[in-house]
Motif scaffolding. Structure first.
Motif, PDB file in Angstrom:
ATOM      1  N   SER A  92      23.471  42.071  41.306  1.00  0.00           N
ATOM      2  CA  SER A  92      22.684  41.381  42.626  1.00  0.00           C
ATOM      3  C   SER A  92      22.665  42.600  43.647  1.00  0.00           C
ATOM      4  CB  SER A  92      23.654  40.503  43.142  1.00  0.00           C
ATOM      5  OG  SER A  92      24.819  40.588  43.411  1.00  0.00           O
ATOM      6  N   LEU A  93      23.229  43.889  43.361  1.00  0.00           N
ATOM      7  CA  LEU A  93      23.046  44.975  44.284  1.00  0.00           C
ATOM      8  C   LEU A  93      21.687  45.948  43.810  1.00  0.00           C
ATOM      9  CD1 LEU A  93      26.851  46.031  45.097  1.00  0.00           C
ATOM     10  CD2 LEU A  93      25.314  44.603  46.553  1.00  0.00           C
ATOM     11  N   CYS A  94      21.491  45.565  42.642  1.00  0.00           N
ATOM     12  CA  CYS A  94      20.516  46.617  41.970  1.00  0.00           C
ATOM     13  C   CYS A  94      19.153  46.022  41.626  1.00  0.00           C
ATOM     14  CB  CYS A  94      21.027  47.303  40.703  1.00  0.00           C
ATOM     15  SG  CYS A  94      22.559  48.177  40.855  1.00  0.00           S
ATOM     16  N   PHE A  95      18.183  46.853  41.928  1.00  0.00           N
ATOM     17  CA  PHE A  95      16.792  46.581  41.474  1.00  0.00           C
ATOM     18  C   PHE A  95      16.529  46.793  39.944  1.00  0.00           C
ATOM     19  CE2 PHE A  95      16.026  47.440  46.078  1.00  0.00           C
ATOM     20  CZ  PHE A  95      15.634  46.013  46.360  1.00  0.00           C
ATOM     21  N   VAL A  96      15.596  46.235  39.316  1.00  0.00           N
ATOM     22  CA  VAL A  96      15.286  46.610  38.000  1.00  0.00           C
ATOM     23  C   VAL A  96      14.872  48.396  37.987  1.00  0.00           C
ATOM     24  CG1 VAL A  96      13.565  46.425  36.086  1.00  0.00           C
ATOM     25  CG2 VAL A  96      14.850  44.524  37.187  1.00  0.00           C
ATOM     26  N   GLY A  97      14.036  48.836  38.813  1.00  0.00           N
ATOM     27  CA  GLY A  97      13.938  50.097  39.043  1.00  0.00           C
ATOM     28  C   GLY A  97      15.228  51.022  38.976  1.00  0.00           C
ATOM     29  N   ASP A  98      16.331  50.330  39.236  1.00  0.00           N
ATOM     30  CA  ASP A  98      17.380  51.470  39.269  1.00  0.00           C
ATOM     31  C   ASP A  98      17.908  51.931  37.898  1.00  0.00           C
ATOM     32  OD1 ASP A  98      17.193  51.419  41.995  1.00  0.00           O
ATOM     33  OD2 ASP A  98      18.877  49.509  42.155  1.00  0.00           O
TER      34      ASP A  98
END
Length: 945
Positions: free
Chosen positions: A676-682
Motif C-alpha cells: 500500500s506504500l508503493c506504486f506500480v511504477g516503483d
C-alpha cells in the motif's frame, strides 16, 4: 520499436513447448468448421531444412525453466466466436443449451474419477499383498526357531531392495516424483507451469515408486502421492496427442478443445480432489482440500466438476471393494477409520468395541481436546522446521541420493525390528472363550466376565476355539474331559482369520504390540485406537509412545528423500497414538466413563493440522472418515488449537515450506501490507520491449533472438497525415512469443516463394499493401497445432533465425489481427496492492503498465511482486521511520505533497536480478522516477519541490 529490455517481461520461454491460445481476426461460420480445421493436414515445411536438428536450449534443475501459465483468455473475434459456440449455443427460443464441449467435459470428468479409483485400488492391493507376504515370512522364521539375526537379514534385505529400486526409478527416470507432489500441484494452481511433474512417464513412475516405498517399511503412505497421481491422470485429458495414442475413440479435435492452460488447470483441480477423495473416502473433503490448499480460482462450475470427479472416484472405489466387504459400500476410501462398519467387524471378532456415536462427550473434555491440539501443533511445528533445515543438507549427487534412500531403509528396518525384538510387549488378543465350564467353548467378553461361563471352576480364557491334540479325536473341537478320555489334550486355538495382530514370538492368543503397530497395516492399528473400548485397550501407553516417537523420527528423515512418499498416513498414525495416550490417562485419572478412542481421532486431526495448517478440509475429511458428525466438536477444537500452536514455530505449512525450498514461484493470496506504500511504477520492469502494429520482419527476428521474453506490448503506428489523431507509441494490445514464431515459420514452408503463398499473403514489401484482416490459413495452422496438443511444429526453429535474407528482413507484417487487443493494463501510479489483486485474481502472466498518454512504460510479472523486491524497494525509497510507525503515533498525511513530488522525481533505478537463487541470472531494472497527478500539476504550475 522501443529499446531492448534486459529486465523481465517474463523470462520464462527459453524453449517453447506448445502453442498457447492466440488471437484470431475472423471466426469460422460455425463450430463444425473449427472441428474440420483440426483435420486439415498441416502445411509441409521445407524438407531440407526440417531434416536438420534444432538447437535445444539447456534446462537446469528438476523442473527446468519455470514458466507462468497463460490462463487469461485471448480477446479476439476469431477465438471468442469459435470457442463461444463450442461452449454454449442457443435454441430458437433463446434458451441456453449445452454443446459438445460441455458434454465432453462432463464425460471426461466422470472418466477421470473412475480411472483414479481403479488406480487407487490397484495400488492398495499391491501394497497389501506385498506387505502381508513380508510379514508372513518374518513370522514363519520366528516360529521355526530361526535366529533373530536371520529374520532381520530377510526383513532388511526385503525392505532395502524395494526402497532402492523405488529410489533409482525416481532418481534416474523422473526426479519430479519425489515426495508426494502436493507442493508442485499447489504451485501449478497458483500459476507456475512446473514442467515434467505431470507427464505420463512421471505418473507411471509415481505409481510404481509409491508401491515400492510403502512395501519397503518406510514411514510413508500412499495417500499423498495419490493426489499427484490423480492430477496427472486429469492432466492427460488435456494432452490430445498423448491420450489419442491410448484412447482411439477420442479424436484429437475432441481432446484438443481442452488443450489450454485454463481447462488444464480446471481438470487438474478435479483430479487432485478425486485423488484425495479416493484416499480417505471423503468426496466433500477432497474438494475442500483442493480449494483450501491449491486452487486460486473458485467458480461454481469448477466446484461442481471437482465434486463430480471426487464422488465418482469414491463410489467407484466403494463398489470395487464391495466384494471384500460382503457387499458393503460404506468403506469407500483406502484409509477408512472408526466407521460403524469397522466397529461391527471388531465386535464380530470378539473385541469389545465402541464408536464415538455411542460415547458421550462431557463439557470438561474440551480442555483435554485443547491439550491434544497443543501436542499436535508442537509435533507439526517441529516437523516443518526440521524438514526445512534437513532440505539444506540433502545430497545433490544422484549416487549420494541413492545411497541416502538405501541408508534410510536400513536404519528404518533396524530401528523397527530391534525395537520389536528387544522390547516385546505381548497382549491378549481379545478373543475369549469359556474354559472348564459347562458351556466350554462359548464366547465370553474377558477375564472380568463372571456371568457367561457356567461352573464353579469356570473361567474366561484367551482363546478363539479349543482343539483336541492327540488321541482318537485329534483336530476336533473339544472340552477338557472329552479330549482327555480319548487320549488327547484340549488346547486353545487362535483363528488366523480374526487374528488382530502379529504374534511375533508371543504365546498363543497374544499379539506383539509393537510388531502390530510398526510391522502391520497402519489402517487396522488406527481403527483399533479410534474404536476399541475398555477393558480391551488395544495397546499399552508405553507401546503407543514408542511407536509414535520412532515413526516421527523416521518420517522426518524419509520425507524429502528421492522416493515417492506421503505424510498423511504417518501423521494420522502419530496423532492417533498421542491422542489415545491422552485418552487413556484421562480414563485412568479423571473419569473412567470417557471414550479414549475419540481422543485418538482428535490427535490425528491435530497432527495433520499442525503439519499442513489446514482447517476446514481436514475437519471434513476426518468427519467423513469416521462416518458420523458426533465427533465434530473434538476435531474442530483440536485442529484449530494445533494451527495456532504451530504458528509459533512458523506461519507456513509444510507445502509452503517445500515450495520455498524447491524454489517454485508462488504468490500469496493476499498482498503484503507494505504494497500500500508503493506504486506500480516503483517495481515495474523498464524500459519495455514493444512492437509496432506494423513491424519489420528483421526487427522481430532481432528481438526474439536477443531476449527470452514471453510477451510483448504492441503499440500504435503514427498517422503521418495527422500525427495528433493517432500518436505513436499508444498501447494497442499484446502478442505472445509463440505467436510471433508461428508467423515467422511461414517463411520456411515449401511454397513460401510463390506469389499466393502464406508468407506472401501475411507480409509485404510495402506497408500500404498489407491486409487489415488476418490470414485464414494462418489461423487454421495455429488452431491445428493447439487442438492436436502437439509441440510447435509450425514454429520457426532456432537454427532458422540466420536464414532470413535481407529481402525477408525488409518485409513488413501486420501484427494487429494476431494480437490480444484487450489486455488488462494498469497506470504507473496505481497502488501496488490493487495491481497485485488484479494480477492474482485474473491469473495474469503479463500486466502492462501505462503512463498518462496510454503508452507502455513498464511490465509487471509475478517476479515483480515478490517480497524480496518489495522490501528492497521500500528500503530504497523510504526512511525506516516513515515505514514503521509506533502504535501511538499519528501522522496524517504521511508525506506532504511537495515531499511526494520530490520523491517521485528523484527516485533511483534499482538494479537487481530476477531471482538470486535461480539458475538463470538475468538483469532486471525496476523503479525510477514516475509521473503522477501531483508531479504533473506541480510542473504545470511551475512549483519547485
Amino acid at each position: 520499436m522501443s529499446g531492448l529490455n534486459e529486465s523481465l517481461l517474463d523470462s520464462n520461454h527459453v524453449e517453447i513447448v506448445g502453442v498457447q491460445e492466440q488471437g484470431r481476426a475472423h471466426a469460422p461460420d460455425d463450430a463444425e468448421e473449427l472441428l474440420h480445421m483440426a483435420a486439415v493436414p498441416p502445411l509441409v515445411r521445407n524438407e531440407s531444412m526440417e531434416s536438420r536438428k534444432s538447437i535445444k536450449q539447456s534446462v537446469s534443475g528438476v523442473y527446468g525453466r519455470l514458466e507462468r501459465l497463460d490462463v487469461d483468455p485471448i480477446n479476439q473475434p476469431y477465438y471468442v466466436d469459435a470457442h463461444r459456440k463450442l461452449e454454449r449455443g442457443y435454441n430458437p427460443n433463446g434458451q441456453i443449451v449445452f454443446t459438445s464441449k460441455v458434454f465432453y467435459r462432463w464425460i471426461l470428468t466422470v472418466l477421470i474419477g473412475m480411472a483414479i479409483a481403479i488406480v487407487a485400488r490397484g495400488v492398495q492391493v499391491a501394497i497389501q499383498v506385498l506387505v502381508d507376504q513380508r510379514n508372513d515370512q518374518v513370522e514363519m522364521y520366528v516360529k521355526q526357531g530361526s535366529s533373530m539375526f536371520q529374520s532381520f537379514v530377510f526383513f532388511a534385505v526385503w525392505n532395502s531392495c524395494f526402497a532402492l529400486v523405488g529410489g533409482l526409478l525416481t532418481i534416474t527416470l523422473e526426479p519430479a516424483t519425489a515426495a508426494d507432489g502436493i507442493a508442485e500441484i499447489k504451485a501449478f494452481m497458483n500459476g507456475t507451469h512446473v514442467k515434467r511433474f505431470l507427464k505420463l512417464r512421471t505418473i507411471l513412475v509415481k505409481i510404481v515408486g509409491t508401491i515400492l516405498a510403502a512395501c519397503s517399511g518406510l514411514a510413508s503412505g500412499s495417500e499423498g502421492p495419490l493426489i499427484h497421481i490423480g492430477a496427472g491422470i486429469a492432466s492427460g485429458v488435456t494432452r490430445g496427442d498423448k491420450v489419442q495414442s491410448l484412447c482411439f475413440e477420442f479424436s484429437p479435435a475432441i481432446l484438443g478443445r481442452f488443450h489450454n492452460d485454463r481447462d488444464r488447470r480446471h481438470f487438474i483441480s478435479a483430479g487432485a480432489g478425486a485423488g484425495m477423495a479416493a484416499a480417505f473416502g471423503a468426496p466433500i473433503g477432497g474438494v475442500l482440500f483442493v480449494l483450501e490448499e491449491t486452487s486460486n480460482a473458485w467458480t461454481p462450475q469448477l466446484i461442481w466438476h471437482m465434486f463430480t470427479a471426487a464422488l465418482v472416484a469414491t463410489v467407484s472405489l466403494a463398489f470395487i471393494k464391495a466384494d471384500l466387504n460382503s457387499g458393503d459400500v460404506s468403506l469407500a476410501g483406502l484409509l477408512s477409520f472408526g466407521t460403524t462398519n469397522t466397529v461391527q467387524r471388531l465386535r464380530d471378532g470378539g473385541i469389545l468395541a465402541d464408536s464415538s456415536v455411542e460415547a458421550p462427550i462431557y463439557w470438561w473434555e474440551i480442555i483435554m481436546f485443547v491439550v491434544v491440539g497443543i501436542f499436535g501443533g508442537i509435533v507439526g511445528g517441529v516437523f516443518n522446521r526440521a524438514v526445512s533445515l534437513l532440505s539444506l543438507v540433502r545430497p545433490r549427487n544422484n549416487l549420494l541420493r541413492a545411497l541416502e534412500v538405501f541408508s534410510i531403509s536400513l536404519i528404518t528396518s533396524a530401528s523397527i525390528f530391534y525395537l520389536v525384538v528387544l522390547n516385546p510387549v505381548c497382549r491378549d488378543n481379545g478373543l475369549w472363550t469359556c474354559k472348564e465350564a459347562g458351556n466350554w467353548g462359548d464366547w465370553c467378553s474377558g477375564p472380568l466376565d463372571l456371568d457367561t461361563c457356567k461352573g464353579p471352576t469356570s473361567s474366561c480364557a484367551n482363546a478363539s476355539a479349543w482343539i483336541c491334540h492327540g488321541g482318537s479325536s485329534s483336530g476336533r473341537s473339544c472340552r477338557d474331559s472329552d479330549c482327555e478320555q480319548l487320549g488327547g489334550k484340549c488346547l486353545p486355538l487362535q483363528i488366523p482369520s480374526i487374528n488382530r495382530g502379529m504374534q511375533m514370538g508371543c504365546d498363543v492368543g497374544q499379539y506383539n504390540e509393537l510388531a502390530t503397530l510398526l510391522f502391520g497395516h497402519h489402517e487396522l492399528s488406527i481403527s483399533r485406537m479410534m474404536t476399541q473400548a475398555w477393558p480391551f485397550s488395544p495397546y499399552s501407553i508405553a507401546s503407543m509412545l514408542k511407536a509414535a516417537a520412532v515413526t516421527f523420527v523416521l518420517m522426518l528423515v524419509t520425507f524429502g528423500a528421492h522416493i515417492p512418499t506421503g505424510i498423511f498416513m504417518p501423521c494420522v498414525f502419530i496423532g492417533s497414538c498421542l491422542g489415545r495416550v491422552v485418552g487413556e490417562y484421562v480414563k485412568l485419572y479423571v473419569d473412567p466413563r470417557v471414550f479414549a478412542g475419540i481422543y485418538a481421532l482428535a490427535g490425528a486431526s491435530a497432527v495433520l493440522g499442525g503439519v499442513q495448517r489446514g482447517t476446514i478440509s481436514l475437519v471434513i475429511i476426518m468427519i467423513e472418515g469416521t462416518g458420523n458428525v458426533h465427533s465434530l466438536l473434538p476435531v474442530v477444537v483440536s485442529t484449530c488449537v494445533a494451527n495456532l500452536v504451530g504458528n509459533f514455530f512458523g506461519k507456513e505449512g509444510l507445502y509452503d515450506v517445500l515450495i520455498k525450498r524447491k524454489k517454485l514461484r508462488f504468490l500469496p493470496h493476499v498482498p503484503d501490507s507494505f504494497m500500500s506504500l508503493c506504486f506500480v511504477g516503483d517495481v515495474m520492469s523498464r524500459p519495455v520491449v514493444s512492437f509496432k502494429v506494423i513491424e519489420k520482419i528483421g526487427d522481430i527476428v532481432d528481438v526474439l533472438r536477443s531476449c527470452s521474453h514471453n510477451g510483448f506490448p504492441v503499440v500504435s503506428v503514427e498517422d503521418e497525415k495527422d500525427p495528433s489523431s493517432t500518436p505513436a507509441g499508444r498501447m494497442e494490445g499484446t502478442i505472445l512469443r509463440s505467436t510471433l514464431r508461428t508467423l515467422l515459420s511461414a517463411r520456411f514452408q515449401r511454397d513460401a516463394a510463390k506469389a499466393q503463398s502464406m508468407w506472401q499473403r501475411i507480409t509485404s514489401e510495402r506497408k500500404e499493401d498489407l491486409n487489415l484482416n488476418g490470414d485464414k490459413e494462418m489461423y487454421i495452422q495455429m488452431e491445428t497445432s493447439r487442438l492436436t496438443g502437439t509441440k510447435i511444429s509450425h514454429s520457426v526453429k532456432d537454427w532458422e533465425w540466420a536464414l532470413f535474407t535481407g529481402s525477408d528482413r525488409d518485409r513488413y507484417i501486420n501484427l494487429g489481427p494476431y494480437m490480444n487487443a484487450a489486455p488488462y493494463t494498469v497506470h504507473e501510479t496505481c497502488l501496488l496492492n490493487k495491481a497485485f489483486d488484479l494480477f492474482q485474481q485474473m491469473s495474469l502472466r503479463h500486466l502492462p503498465v501505462l503512463d498518462v498518454c496510454n503508452r507502455p512504460v513498464g511490465i509487471i510479472t509475478r517476479d515483480n511482486l515478490t517480497n524480496k523486491l518489495l522490501h528492497k524497494t521500500i528500503s530504497s525509497y523510504f526512511r525506516p521511520e516513515e515505514v514503521y510507525l509506533q502504535p501511538d503515533e499519528v501522522r496524517t498525511p504521511r508525506l506532504h505533497g511537495a515531499q511526494q513530488v520530490q520523491r517521485q522525481r528523484q527516485r533511483i533505478v534499482i538494479q537487481s536480478t530476477i531471482d538470486e537463487d535461480s539458475d538463470m541470472k538475468e538483469s532486471m531494472t525496476t523503479g525510477g522516477s514516475i509521473s503522477s497527478w501531483q508531479s504533473r500539476l506541480a510542473a504545470a504550475l511551475g512549483m519547485s519541490c
